[in-house]
Scaffold this active site. Structure first.
Site, PDB file in Angstrom:
ATOM      1  N   ASP A  53      10.802  85.672  50.797  1.00 51.13           N
ATOM      2  CA  ASP A  53      12.142  86.170  50.491  1.00 51.13           C
ATOM      3  C   ASP A  53      12.235  86.593  49.039  1.00 51.13           C
ATOM      4  O   ASP A  53      12.838  87.599  48.693  1.00 51.13           O
ATOM      5  CB  ASP A  53      13.183  85.073  50.750  1.00 51.13           C
ATOM      6  CG  ASP A  53      13.447  84.910  52.241  1.00 51.13           C
ATOM      7  OD1 ASP A  53      13.007  85.791  53.000  1.00 51.13           O
ATOM      8  OD2 ASP A  53      14.074  83.911  52.608  1.00 51.13           O
ATOM      9  N   ALA A  54      11.604  85.781  48.185  1.00 51.42           N
ATOM     10  CA  ALA A  54      11.682  86.045  46.748  1.00 51.42           C
ATOM     11  C   ALA A  54      11.033  87.390  46.410  1.00 51.42           C
ATOM     12  O   ALA A  54      11.602  88.202  45.679  1.00 51.42           O
ATOM     13  CB  ALA A  54      10.996  84.931  45.978  1.00 51.42           C
ATOM     14  N   TYR A  56      10.529  89.832  48.463  1.00 50.62           N
ATOM     15  CA  TYR A  56      11.345  90.860  49.097  1.00 50.62           C
ATOM     16  C   TYR A  56      12.528  91.231  48.201  1.00 50.62           C
ATOM     17  O   TYR A  56      12.802  92.395  47.926  1.00 50.62           O
ATOM     18  CB  TYR A  56      11.849  90.337  50.444  1.00 50.62           C
ATOM     19  CG  TYR A  56      12.730  91.293  51.194  1.00 50.62           C
ATOM     20  CD1 TYR A  56      12.191  92.261  52.036  1.00 50.62           C
ATOM     21  CD2 TYR A  56      14.114  91.223  51.065  1.00 50.62           C
ATOM     22  CE1 TYR A  56      13.006  93.127  52.731  1.00 50.62           C
ATOM     23  CE2 TYR A  56      14.940  92.093  51.755  1.00 50.62           C
ATOM     24  CZ  TYR A  56      14.383  93.046  52.577  1.00 50.62           C
ATOM     25  OH  TYR A  56      15.191  93.913  53.266  1.00 50.62           O
ATOM     26  N   ASP A  57      13.204  90.159  47.721  1.00 52.45           N
ATOM     27  CA  ASP A  57      14.370  90.392  46.875  1.00 52.45           C
ATOM     28  C   ASP A  57      13.980  91.125  45.596  1.00 52.45           C
ATOM     29  O   ASP A  57      14.712  91.984  45.102  1.00 52.45           O
ATOM     30  CB  ASP A  57      15.037  89.062  46.521  1.00 52.45           C
ATOM     31  CG  ASP A  57      15.652  88.434  47.758  1.00 52.45           C
ATOM     32  OD1 ASP A  57      15.831  89.165  48.746  1.00 52.45           O
ATOM     33  OD2 ASP A  57      15.931  87.228  47.728  1.00 52.45           O
ATOM     34  N   LEU A 103      41.512  71.733  55.206  1.00 56.12           N
ATOM     35  CA  LEU A 103      42.369  71.002  54.271  1.00 56.12           C
ATOM     36  C   LEU A 103      43.682  70.662  54.936  1.00 56.12           C
ATOM     37  O   LEU A 103      44.170  71.401  55.789  1.00 56.12           O
ATOM     38  CB  LEU A 103      42.651  71.862  53.035  1.00 56.12           C
ATOM     39  CG  LEU A 103      41.453  72.249  52.178  1.00 56.12           C
ATOM     40  CD1 LEU A 103      41.897  73.130  51.028  1.00 56.12           C
ATOM     41  CD2 LEU A 103      40.745  71.014  51.657  1.00 56.12           C
ATOM     42  N   GLU A 136      43.705  76.342  42.318  1.00 51.95           N
ATOM     43  CA  GLU A 136      43.108  77.672  42.452  1.00 51.95           C
ATOM     44  C   GLU A 136      43.713  78.365  43.658  1.00 51.95           C
ATOM     45  O   GLU A 136      44.168  77.704  44.596  1.00 51.95           O
ATOM     46  CB  GLU A 136      41.595  77.555  42.630  1.00 51.95           C
ATOM     47  CG  GLU A 136      41.220  76.799  43.895  1.00 51.95           C
ATOM     48  CD  GLU A 136      39.747  76.399  43.945  1.00 51.95           C
ATOM     49  OE1 GLU A 136      38.932  77.307  43.983  1.00 51.95           O
ATOM     50  OE2 GLU A 136      39.453  75.195  43.965  1.00 51.95           O
ATOM     51  N   LYS A 138      44.114  80.100  47.195  1.00 50.06           N
ATOM     52  CA  LYS A 138      43.412  79.947  48.463  1.00 50.06           C
ATOM     53  C   LYS A 138      43.197  81.342  49.030  1.00 50.06           C
ATOM     54  O   LYS A 138      44.147  82.017  49.443  1.00 50.06           O
ATOM     55  CB  LYS A 138      44.245  79.098  49.423  1.00 50.06           C
ATOM     56  CG  LYS A 138      43.520  78.740  50.704  1.00 50.06           C
ATOM     57  CD  LYS A 138      44.370  77.784  51.537  1.00 50.06           C
ATOM     58  CE  LYS A 138      43.557  77.160  52.658  1.00 50.06           C
ATOM     59  NZ  LYS A 138      42.973  78.147  53.574  1.00 50.06           N
ATOM     60  N   ARG A 159      31.635  78.887  59.137  1.00 50.42           N
ATOM     61  CA  ARG A 159      32.164  77.545  59.284  1.00 50.42           C
ATOM     62  C   ARG A 159      32.067  77.046  60.730  1.00 50.42           C
ATOM     63  O   ARG A 159      31.779  75.884  60.971  1.00 50.42           O
ATOM     64  CB  ARG A 159      33.639  77.526  58.852  1.00 50.42           C
ATOM     65  CG  ARG A 159      34.274  76.184  58.956  1.00 50.42           C
ATOM     66  CD  ARG A 159      35.680  76.216  58.378  1.00 50.42           C
ATOM     67  NE  ARG A 159      36.283  74.913  58.533  1.00 50.42           N
ATOM     68  CZ  ARG A 159      36.803  74.474  59.643  1.00 50.42           C
ATOM     69  NH1 ARG A 159      36.817  75.236  60.711  1.00 50.42           N
ATOM     70  NH2 ARG A 159      37.312  73.274  59.715  1.00 50.42           N
ATOM     71  N   CYS A 442      54.279  74.127  92.159  1.00 50.56           N
ATOM     72  CA  CYS A 442      54.117  73.415  93.432  1.00 50.56           C
ATOM     73  C   CYS A 442      55.436  72.930  94.019  1.00 50.56           C
ATOM     74  O   CYS A 442      55.454  72.414  95.132  1.00 50.56           O
ATOM     75  CB  CYS A 442      53.159  72.236  93.274  1.00 50.56           C
ATOM     76  SG  CYS A 442      53.853  70.841  92.363  1.00 50.56           S
TER      77      CYS A 442
END
Length: 760
Positions: A53-54, A56-57, A103, A136, A138, A159, A442
């Site tokens: 990956d490294a 590639y990046d 939360l 902060e 949301k 998530r 019913c």
DNA sequence: GTGCCTCGAGTTCC
DNA sequence: CTCGAGGCAC
């Protein structure tokens, strides 16, 4: 645009980008394009990466740097604009090493002050002790967990349900705000944050979509979610997604000690941190920041839905810990929900698995918070009539009528609800809504127990709606989770006279009946030989089932996931449970008789003579049944079990004693082998022990001590009995310590307790 | 008896 | 996600 900042060690042996001639640059871009295409092919299609990956990046970054210096040389098929072949099918699942929690919410100043008060109480701090919070915005997007190993991004997961998310690594790599490598990070670092789309990007995207004849998105959040969940990462790459980091999951070395410090460190590692994050030393400051953010909301350029407050000190966060699904050390202060007015066209009644009649509002479709809403819940009978559960008027006592103009909002920005009625627009010919007293499915009587908010169909399994809902519950994720049978299949199987799946046992006889040509599943629309075979196999796999799932799946009222687990652990097997309940039945009836007698007394006091006499007579009849000691013992054992009270116990007893229900259980059990719950031998020295705390605890509060002990598998009780294993006594311990001494129960002080659980 | 805290059950839309 | 209510601590 790809990121061009960060370490570039791998490219160091090559000619620095600044020194390249135009000819060299062109040749290099060709070379990079080819190398990246090969790597993509190997990575995506053959699932066998040729380069790390490294590496590639590094190639991608160099390509991007060169393009940045020589924009004219950018190839039409530039690797910057593509991400390689699409994976063949849906996303794989990722189990989060640390759950991604949600939360709890605050809706007004009062809730925020309560939050502060609760934390101080839990930690044993006075109102004047210093306590720092962060505040902060949301972000209204979708959460993402990024896993870095050795500084390299190795996995990105959504998530999902908090425990299991989807692997969207290839897509996350295309987001410019997400570094592919970070320098100086611990061996394992999970960074969590929010993926979102700015207003400007959202509008431009929708314009492009419209022009291309593609569907447009209802709001930036949907656009972001839809873009991140593209199976073809090249599409994600073309979407202008952004990312704010706000937290973390697993971290292999302790690198932070405050929330604020952690954000600063994340920023230093190259993540975007929301600039509107501040430290606050009291609720007034938090509320002031909330007001500031609310003022700026419209000009931020991206959607937010509130402000998040967190305890800054991570040691305190650790001490505060978690409730079942939310941390105690954080809360989301939500902005008021968006409202919309529309006409109520009709009211339908749905019948749930327990027979509950739920009114649903059918609305003239209206946009609320970026989504078109046409249905909304009306809760229950009283809510329509304008009364709360306590009988007090709500909406100033205004009732809701078909034909009314009603105000709709989405609670928690999700569930549509009817909030208010405009009486000035009420047509002249409306009538108050009459809630049905018979089941619309019913025809059985639908009755409302005293003190209950819901009206329930009394039809039991005779009621097709209840039977179908029960079956849906049986096959649901937390119960039997049979692959290939969802809500739709249940409906079809139930109503099909040959398949005739009317109770859980019928699922397990499907294949045998099919073999005998009684059902022929494969003749049905959408079912071929293969799908039928797969279904039968999926069913077979569930003939062995964890006992707690079986118990939950039966759908006995008040027996949810947690209670089922408690019961499974308490009894260990179906036979033991059934036997205990059969034995305890006379005691259960006596319990009910006692309740009825009490009710009769209350009714008599209220001068409701006729009803009182009926109830009294019933009670007398039941009280006549003698209660054998064995029955009393079995009953006491049941209600003494953790989390099991009389209401649940009675409901369970009724279900087991009801011939129809019991018959269905027994028929089902004939096909199953329940697996006993794990008698887990946890490493902790206190696992499985019953612990009592008494006296004054000096290093922790009561709540904290309890939570920690329970986290280690101990059971915390309030009183000393023969079943107590350990008493932790602080100064001032009185009768409990004496009783423990009497019973010969081990007693230790707080320090010894902390030493005992240390390291666990 | 009162007041948390959790659990259970029901809900919509994509 | 929310409400109602059960269970339990104070």
């Amino acid at each position: 645009m790809a990121k061009t900042t960060g370490q570039n060690a791998e490219a160091a042996v090559e000619i620095p980008v600044d020194a390249l001639t135009e000819t060299q640059a062109r040749a290099e871009l060709d070379r990079l394009s080819e190398a990246l295409a090969r790597a993509n092919q190997a990575y995506h299609a053959e699932d066998a990466p040729e380069i790390s990956d490294a590496e590639y990046d590094a190639l991608k970054r160099r390509n991007a740097s060169i393009e940045a210096r020589f924009p004219a040389l950018k190839r039409a098929d530039s690797p910057s604009d593509q991400v390689g072949a699409a994976p063949s099918e849906g996303f794989s699942k990722v189990t989060h090493t640390l759950r991604m929690l949600s939360l709890s919410n605050a809706f007004d100043d009062h809730d925020v002050r309560d939050f502060d008060r609760g934390i101080r109480k839990y930690l044993g701090l006075s109102e004047t002790d210093p306590l720092v919070y962060t505040a902060e915005p949301k972000i209204d997007g979708l959460s993402l967990s990024l896993r870095y190993e050795g500084g390299a991004l190795v996995q990105a997961a959504t998530r999902g349900d908090g425990s299991i998310g989807e692997n969207v690594t290839a897509n996350a790599r295309t987001i410019a705000d997400i570094p592919h490598r970070i320098a100086g990070a611990p061996g394992v670092l999970e960074v969590r944050g929010e993926v979102y789309m700015s207003h400007a990007d959202f509008e431009a995207l929708n314009a492009r979509q419209a022009e291309a004849g593609q569907k447009t998105f209802a709001n930036p959040r949907n656009a972001a979610a839809g873009s991140l969940r593209q199976l073809d990462a090249t599409i994600t790459a073309a979407r202008p997604l952004k990312f704010f980091a706000y937290g973390w999951g697993e971290v292999s070395a302790p690198v932070f000690d405050t929330q604020n410090g952690a954000l600063a460190q994340l920023g230093a590692w190259g993540f975007a941190i929301n600039p509107l994050t501040v430290r606050c030393t009291d609720p007034d400051a938090m509320l002031a920041h909330y007001a500031r953010i609310e003022d700026q909301r419209a000009t931020l350029g991206y959607d937010i839905d509130g402000v998040v407050y967190k305890v800054d000190d991570l040691n305190l966060q650790r001490r505060l810990g978690f409730r079942s699904t939310t941390p105690r050390w954080a809360i989301a202060h939500k902005f008021p929900a968006e409202l919309a007015w529309t006409r109520l066209e009709s009211i339908d009644i749905q019948v749930g698995r327990t027979g509950a009649l739920s009114p649903v509002a059918r609305l003239q479709p209206v946009t609320v918070g970026g989504v078109v809403v046409s249905n909304a819940t009306l809760h229950n009978e009283d809510y329509i009539a304008g009364r709360g559960a306590d009988g007090r008027p709500i909406r100033d006592g205004k009732d809701i009528r078909v034909g009314d103009w009603v105000q709709v909002y989405r609670a928690g920005d999700v569930i549509p609800k009817v909030a208010d009625v405009d009486l000035s627009k009420r047509p002249a010919d409306t009538m108050p809504y009459v809630f049905p007293t018979t089941c619309p499915e019913c025809g059985s009587a639908a009755i409302r127990e005293e003190g209950d908010a819901v009206r329930r169909c009394t039809g039991g399994l005779i009621c097709p709606a209840q039977a179908v809902e029960k079956l849906k519950h049986f096959v649901s994720r937390a119960a039997f989770d049979i692959e290939g049978i969802g809500a739709k299949q249940v409906e079809m199987f139930y109503h099909d006279d040959q398949l005739a799946v009317r109770e859980p046992a019928d699922i397990f006889t499907l294949e045998a009946r099919d073999r005998q040509n009684l059902t022929r599943l494969s003749n049905r629309d959408g079912w071929g030989e293969t799908s039928a075979k797969n279904l039968f196999q999926a069913i077979d796999e569930k003939r062995e089932i964890p006992f707690e799932r079986l118990l939950f799946g039966l759908g006995i009222r008040h027996v949810g996931e947690v209670a089922a687990k408690d019961l499974a652990r308490h009894y260990g097997s179906w036979e033991a449970l059934a036997q205990a309940l059969d034995t305890a039945r006379p005691a259960a009836l006596a319990e009910r008789a006692a309740e009825r007698a009490a009710e009769a007394e209350r009714a008599a006091a209220a001068k409701e003579d006729r009803r009182a006499r009926i109830a009294e007579a019933r009670a007398a009849a039941l009280a006549d049944c003698a209660v054998p000691p064995a029955a009393q013992a079995a009953w006491s054992d049941l209600v003494a079990a953790d989390g099991i009270g009389p209401v649940l116990a009675l409901s369970l007893s009724d279900a087991m004693a009801n011939p129809e229900e019991r018959g269905a259980f027994d028929r089902l059990l004939a096909h199953l082998t329940p697996i006993p719950p794990e008698t887990r031998a946890s490493d902790s020295p206190v696992a499985g022990k019953t612990v009592v705390f008494t006296g004054t605890l000096e290093k922790m509060t009561r709540a904290e001590a309890k939570a920690r002990a329970e986290a280690l598998g101990a059971k915390v009780s309030g009183s000393v009995s023969a079943r107590t294993d350990l008493l932790v006594a602080g100064p001032g311990a009185g009768s409990k310590a004496a009783k423990a001494a009497d019973l010969g129960i081990e007693t230790i002080d707080e320090d010894a307790w902390l030493a005992l659980i240390d390291g666990a």
